[in-house]
Design a protein around this motif. Structure first.
Motif, mmCIF file in Angstrom:
data_model
loop_
_atom_site.group_PDB
_atom_site.id
_atom_site.type_symbol
_atom_site.label_atom_id
_atom_site.label_comp_id
_atom_site.label_asym_id
_atom_site.label_seq_id
_atom_site.Cartn_x
_atom_site.Cartn_y
_atom_site.Cartn_z
ATOM 1 N N PRO A 93 0.894 -1.115 -0.109
ATOM 2 C CA PRO A 93 -0.470 -0.112 0.161
ATOM 3 C C PRO A 93 0.971 1.268 -0.275
ATOM 4 O O PRO A 93 1.748 1.464 0.414
ATOM 5 N N TYR A 185 -2.087 3.316 8.495
ATOM 6 C CA TYR A 185 -2.614 1.968 7.582
ATOM 7 C C TYR A 185 -2.124 0.977 8.223
ATOM 8 O O TYR A 185 -1.847 -0.308 6.421
ATOM 9 N N GLN A 188 -3.948 -1.825 6.768
ATOM 10 C CA GLN A 188 -4.199 -2.335 4.739
ATOM 11 C C GLN A 188 -2.723 -3.272 4.577
ATOM 12 O O GLN A 188 -3.120 -3.474 3.585
ATOM 13 N N TYR A 192 -3.537 -6.562 2.959
ATOM 14 C CA TYR A 192 -2.506 -7.062 1.808
ATOM 15 C C TYR A 192 -1.923 -8.023 2.228
ATOM 16 O O TYR A 192 -1.649 -8.740 1.188
#
Length: 203
Positions: A93, A185, A188, A192
């Motif tokens: 990301p 993040y 995220q 991932y």
């Protein structure tokens, strides 16, 4: 490749902004609180101070403590750089990568002070065992919500003049924002990893 170039350019901009501001302060300001420059009353000003230790002025209490701090900064910067290269190659990301770019830029900025400033700016303490790797980090951004003499019972800073927020620099701001990005993040990155089965993406 195009994204990698953007990361490198932003990294260089952070380092240049940090070092440029420090060299300007070194060349144009008086060291200490008496030489401060008010930007927004007493609340926001520039105050030229030197930090021989880590964050918040914490030092390792032995002869080569500063050398250890400097070597850790160098090793951490190299590890983060390698981590970023791997993350870019895996298309991790982007905002998470930007967070690490900010952290790396700040780490390199303060690392330059520690490695070089003792020699080129002659700002190593008089009792330092050597000038290389014993430079003091230049701080100048001063948010003065409160300042005064700390009570004697306060560990480390007792009896010393202090302020609510420590005086910091652009490198410190970059590190703080980078860690904030990374924290925001993390989910995220977890998603991932599960999707692409990458077990060692997060440090």
């Amino acid at each position: 490749m195009k994204n990698a170039l953007k990361y490198v350019l932003v990294l260089l901009l952070i380092i240049l902004a940090d070092q440029g501001s420090k060299l300007w302060v070194y060349g144009h300001m008086e060291l200490g609180p008496n030489g401060h420059i008010k930007l927004f009353g007493n609340l926001f000003k520039l105050t030229y101070v030197l930090n021989y230790g880590m964050a918040f002025g914490i030092q390792l209490g032995f002869k080569y403590g500063k050398l250890c701090i400097t070597l850790v900064r160098i090793a951490a910067s190299m590890y983060i750089a390698l981590h970023i290269i791997r993350a870019v190659a895996r298309s991790a990301p982007r905002m998470w990568i930007w967070g690490w770019i900010l952290v790396l830029g700040g780490a390199i900025g303060n690392g330059i002070d520690s490695v070089l400033y003792g020699v080129y700016l002659d700002n190593a303490p008089f009792d330092a065992p050597m000038k290389w790797f014993h430079g003091q980090v230049i701080d100048m951004i001063h948010l003065d919500f409160w300042s005064g003499i700390m009570p004697s019972w306060v560990p480390i800073w007792g009896g010393q003049e202090a302020c609510v927020l420590p005086i910091f620099n652009i490198a410190d701001v970059s590190i703080f924002l980078g860690l904030l990005f990374i924290f925001c993040y993390c989910k995220q990155v977890d998603a991932y990893e599960k999707k692409h089965k990458v077990p060692d993406m997060v440090v």
